[in-house]
Design a protein around this motif. Structure first.
Motif, PDB file in Angstrom:
ATOM      1  N   GLN A 145       0.833  -1.204   0.000  1.00 45.35           N
ATOM      2  CA  GLN A 145       0.000   0.000   0.000  1.00 45.35           C
ATOM      3  C   GLN A 145       0.869   1.255   0.000  1.00 45.35           C
ATOM      4  O   GLN A 145       1.915   1.282   0.651  1.00 45.35           O
ATOM      5  CB  GLN A 145      -0.878   0.018   1.254  1.00 45.35           C
ATOM      6  CG  GLN A 145      -1.705   1.279   1.422  1.00 45.35           C
ATOM      7  CD  GLN A 145      -2.463   1.301   2.734  1.00 45.35           C
ATOM      8  OE1 GLN A 145      -1.893   0.990   3.789  1.00 45.35           O
ATOM      9  NE2 GLN A 145      -3.744   1.641   2.671  1.00 45.35           N
ATOM     10  N   VAL A 146       0.398   2.288  -0.678  1.00 41.39           N
ATOM     11  CA  VAL A 146       1.082   3.582  -0.666  1.00 41.39           C
ATOM     12  C   VAL A 146       0.561   4.392   0.514  1.00 41.39           C
ATOM     13  O   VAL A 146      -0.646   4.659   0.610  1.00 41.39           O
ATOM     14  CB  VAL A 146       0.811   4.376  -1.966  1.00 41.39           C
ATOM     15  CG1 VAL A 146       1.698   5.622  -2.017  1.00 41.39           C
ATOM     16  CG2 VAL A 146       1.049   3.506  -3.195  1.00 41.39           C
ATOM     17  N   ALA A 157      -0.294   8.513  -7.673  1.00 42.16           N
ATOM     18  CA  ALA A 157      -1.283   7.442  -7.868  1.00 42.16           C
ATOM     19  C   ALA A 157      -1.088   6.767  -9.221  1.00 42.16           C
ATOM     20  O   ALA A 157      -1.057   5.532  -9.325  1.00 42.16           O
ATOM     21  CB  ALA A 157      -2.700   8.004  -7.770  1.00 42.16           C
ATOM     22  N   THR A 160       2.193   4.542  -9.027  1.00 41.81           N
ATOM     23  CA  THR A 160       2.200   3.397  -8.111  1.00 41.81           C
ATOM     24  C   THR A 160       1.107   2.386  -8.451  1.00 41.81           C
ATOM     25  O   THR A 160       1.324   1.175  -8.317  1.00 41.81           O
ATOM     26  CB  THR A 160       2.019   3.876  -6.650  1.00 41.81           C
ATOM     27  OG1 THR A 160       0.860   4.718  -6.570  1.00 41.81           O
ATOM     28  CG2 THR A 160       3.236   4.636  -6.174  1.00 41.81           C
ATOM     29  N   LEU A 161      -0.047   2.847  -8.936  1.00 39.45           N
ATOM     30  CA  LEU A 161      -1.102   1.880  -9.266  1.00 39.45           C
ATOM     31  C   LEU A 161      -0.714   1.079 -10.505  1.00 39.45           C
ATOM     32  O   LEU A 161      -0.860  -0.144 -10.546  1.00 39.45           O
ATOM     33  CB  LEU A 161      -2.453   2.576  -9.440  1.00 39.45           C
ATOM     34  CG  LEU A 161      -2.991   3.279  -8.175  1.00 39.45           C
ATOM     35  CD1 LEU A 161      -4.385   3.862  -8.419  1.00 39.45           C
ATOM     36  CD2 LEU A 161      -3.018   2.328  -6.970  1.00 39.45           C
ATOM     37  N   SER A 167      -3.263  -0.745  -2.909  1.00 46.01           N
ATOM     38  CA  SER A 167      -4.021   0.091  -1.974  1.00 46.01           C
ATOM     39  C   SER A 167      -3.383   1.469  -1.924  1.00 46.01           C
ATOM     40  O   SER A 167      -2.162   1.596  -2.072  1.00 46.01           O
ATOM     41  CB  SER A 167      -4.035  -0.516  -0.566  1.00 46.01           C
ATOM     42  OG  SER A 167      -4.729   0.348   0.328  1.00 46.01           O
ATOM     43  N   TYR A 168      -4.244   2.482  -1.713  1.00 53.26           N
ATOM     44  CA  TYR A 168      -3.777   3.877  -1.764  1.00 53.26           C
ATOM     45  C   TYR A 168      -4.407   4.659  -0.630  1.00 53.26           C
ATOM     46  O   TYR A 168      -5.636   4.758  -0.533  1.00 53.26           O
ATOM     47  CB  TYR A 168      -4.209   4.486  -3.117  1.00 53.26           C
ATOM     48  CG  TYR A 168      -3.407   5.686  -3.551  1.00 53.26           C
ATOM     49  CD1 TYR A 168      -3.986   6.944  -3.629  1.00 53.26           C
ATOM     50  CD2 TYR A 168      -2.059   5.573  -3.893  1.00 53.26           C
ATOM     51  CE1 TYR A 168      -3.255   8.056  -4.034  1.00 53.26           C
ATOM     52  CE2 TYR A 168      -1.322   6.668  -4.319  1.00 53.26           C
ATOM     53  CZ  TYR A 168      -1.922   7.911  -4.384  1.00 53.26           C
ATOM     54  OH  TYR A 168      -1.187   9.000  -4.795  1.00 53.26           O
ATOM     55  N   GLU A 169      -3.583   5.166   0.277  1.00 57.51           N
ATOM     56  CA  GLU A 169      -4.081   5.862   1.467  1.00 57.51           C
ATOM     57  C   GLU A 169      -4.302   7.340   1.153  1.00 57.51           C
ATOM     58  O   GLU A 169      -3.641   7.908   0.284  1.00 57.51           O
ATOM     59  CB  GLU A 169      -3.048   5.743   2.596  1.00 57.51           C
ATOM     60  CG  GLU A 169      -3.556   6.275   3.936  1.00 57.51           C
ATOM     61  CD  GLU A 169      -2.459   6.431   4.995  1.00 57.51           C
ATOM     62  OE1 GLU A 169      -1.290   6.679   4.627  1.00 57.51           O
ATOM     63  OE2 GLU A 169      -2.791   6.300   6.182  1.00 57.51           O
ATOM     64  N   CYS A 195      -7.827  11.104  -8.219  1.00 56.08           N
ATOM     65  CA  CYS A 195      -7.236   9.845  -7.730  1.00 56.08           C
ATOM     66  C   CYS A 195      -8.318   8.774  -7.596  1.00 56.08           C
ATOM     67  O   CYS A 195      -8.137   7.623  -8.008  1.00 56.08           O
ATOM     68  CB  CYS A 195      -6.567  10.055  -6.380  1.00 56.08           C
ATOM     69  SG  CYS A 195      -5.202  11.208  -6.419  1.00 56.08           S
ATOM     70  N   ARG A 211      -8.974   1.740  -1.124  1.00 57.28           N
ATOM     71  CA  ARG A 211      -8.727   3.132  -0.756  1.00 57.28           C
ATOM     72  C   ARG A 211      -8.927   3.273   0.741  1.00 57.28           C
ATOM     73  O   ARG A 211      -9.897   2.738   1.292  1.00 57.28           O
ATOM     74  CB  ARG A 211      -9.688   4.058  -1.509  1.00 57.28           C
ATOM     75  CG  ARG A 211      -9.259   4.295  -2.927  1.00 57.28           C
ATOM     76  CD  ARG A 211      -8.205   5.428  -2.990  1.00 57.28           C
ATOM     77  NE  ARG A 211      -8.764   6.707  -2.608  1.00 57.28           N
ATOM     78  CZ  ARG A 211      -8.490   7.362  -1.480  1.00 57.28           C
ATOM     79  NH1 ARG A 211      -7.661   6.810  -0.592  1.00 57.28           N
ATOM     80  NH2 ARG A 211      -9.034   8.517  -1.209  1.00 57.28           N
TER      81      ARG A 211
END
Ligand SMILES: CCC[C@H]1O[C@@H](n2cnc3c(N)ncnc32)[C@H](O)[C@@H]1O
Length: 481
Positions: A145-146, A157, A160-161, A167-169, A195, A211
């Motif tokens: 996860q970021v 985003a 990294t995606l 997963s993206y915080e 995003c 998310r």
């Protein structure tokens, strides 16, 4: 930019994408269709949404550390060294990248190379680009996860995606108010709609990206209803952009009854507001962050704080717990310290997970109180927005209807003031313009008066200052010296 709570059109999105990918040379390597194919090829055990779904199915609480260093090989070594003692992995992003200062991140990388160690407080993923991030993802066997604090997180985003992070915080409120000084709230909300739309496009292509709005906010005496309102608004904004896997967060406050009530009410309020808004078929989970305030310097005492957080997360039934380390008072932890925090947490959760989750009249009362507070504030936000919760959110902060304690942002009123009661639960000392019902305010006042009487002093800002320092000084309630 008009601020509406509507899924961005493909044209608007593509137009903005061109400009976003041009933000740094590494953006040129990103191709959406190629990123989708890469994501689809990931095995299920490397997908965050799968890990969170299974955890909720089995009633497990997953462990996740924070971890980020400047150089790629070191980040690979660090996460490889953590993955056997945690369930899901982070990559914590550095401060330059969080403010789109990629030129300075480049310098940080070069200086870290010269020094042979990380001179940055996180992993500069944009500078390492798609290739570097893919190498990291491929070296690991668990979902990554970021984790960051970026008001404009669009390029981060995209890279990294496409690279395989699942997963993206973050969010347009939670990564502005506690993290920025003068970023207009409308702008960060709009950038986070991009995003979330990107995540929605992955979702529509069959790739489920998780998310996770950042629940703790300033991490300083934030009452549950305050962060719950932010979580639910960011969840609603994300759902509108097509996100279907959401983890709502909350930062440990310290009173066990209130922390258990906070996590239980967070999930119930999420369901309540998301289904009332007409969304369905989404995955909802919760994450409990171990104490985000000041830590004791002595490692033995730090373990006490870590283990209380582990116990609270398990007893509350949180899907995931973010784990602290005994180096918290110093700064970026060593691998060994990170591992030790995770192992202490695992011991606590293993000893609690087979036990019956406690309920009590106090927990029910606290849960009901939090729900009433959240409903009162959010109905005011909806009213202010006249059907547009994005605009409602901006107006709510402008008017102090939403107000986050100890936040640096100019967009935040900073009038609402929390303080602990005689048992350490967070209460509202000064409500500012928060539309809490009178009987709820009276409840808070009575609880605070109880402490004032037992300490023989007036409720005041001095109490708040004592509470801010209490845990690093070895206790929960900031009693007079
Ligand atoms: C939410 C941000 C605060 C927390 O985030 C931790 N944190 C920040 N940067 C790193 C890093 N590069 N590696 C490991 N932990 C990190 C801090 O200690 C604190 O607990």
């Amino acid at each position: 930019l008009p601020l509406e709570n509507k899924a961005l059109s493909r044209d608007a999105f593509e137009q903005e994408r061109e400009q976003t990918l041009g933000g740094w040379p590494t953006g040129a390597d990103v191709n959406f269709e190629e990123g989708v194919r890469y994501q689809l090829d990931l095995p299920p055990e490397k997908r965050f949404s799968e890990a969170m779904r299974k955890a909720d199915e089995t009633g497990a609480t997953l462990l996740q550390p924070r971890a980020g260093v400047a150089l790629l090989q070191e980040q690979i070594e660090l996460l490889t060294g953590l993955q056997d003692v945690c369930d899901v992995l982070p990559t914590t992003i550095d401060a330059y990248t969080r403010h789109n200062r990629y030129q300075e991140a480049d310098v940080g990388i070069a200086r870290s190379r010269e020094a042979g160690r990380s001179l940055m407080n996180g992993f500069p993923a944009v500078n390492h680009g798609l290739r570097g991030c893919r190498e990291l993802v491929e070296a690991l066997s668990k979902p990554v996860q970021v984790r960051h604090g970026t008001p404009d997180a669009r390029l981060l985003a995209e890279i990294t995606l496409a690279a395989g992070f699942t997963s993206y915080e973050g969010g347009g409120i939670c990564y502005n108010i506690p993290y920025a000084k003068s970023v207009p709230l409308a702008r960060s909300i709009r950038h986070w709609q991009y995003c979330d739309r990107l995540v929605g496009l992955y979702e529509e292509a069959g790739v489920r990206i998780n998310r996770e709005p950042f629940g703790p906010l300033t991490g300083t005496l934030v009452p549950p209803f305050v962060s719950h309102c932010v979580m639910i608004l960011e969840g609603l904004l994300a759902l509108e952009q097509g996100v279907r896997c959401i983890t709502l967060g909350y930062g440990q406050a310290g009173n066990l009854v209130q922390d258990i009530a906070a996590i239980r009410s967070l999930r119930e309020l999420g369901e309540e507001f998301f289904s009332a808004a007409g969304y369905e078929g989404y995955q909802l989970s919760t994450v409990f962050h171990q104490w985000m305030g000041g830590f004791p310097e002595e490692e033995s005492k730090a373990y006490g704080v870590i283990c209380l957080g582990a116990a609270a997360a398990s007893l509350a039934g949180a899907t995931k717990v973010i784990v602290k380390t005994p180096h918290e008072a110093e700064g970026v932890p060593t691998l060994a310290a990170n591992r030790d925090g995770l192992k202490a947490t695992r011991q606590m959760i293993n000893m609690l997970s087979e036990q019956v989750k406690p309920t009590s009249a106090e927990i029910e009362l606290e849960t009901d109180m939090i729900k009433r507070e959240v409903r009162a504030v959010l109905s005011k936000v909806f009213e202010l927005g006249e059907g547009n919760i994005a605009v409602g959110t901006v107006r709510a902060f402008e008017s102090g209807v939403m107000d986050i304690p100890f936040a640096p942002a100019q967009a935040n009123a900073g009038v609402l003031m929390p303080v602990r009661d005689d048992h350490g639960a967070l209460r509202v000392l000064e409500k500012g313009n928060s539309p809490l019902p009178d009987d709820v305010l009276a409840f808070h006042r009575d609880k605070i008066d109880e402490r004032a009487r037992s300490e023989g002093r007036e409720a005041s800002f001095k109490m708040v200052v004592d509470d801010v320092n209490a845990i690093s000084d070895g206790r929960l309630v900031g009693r007079p010296k």
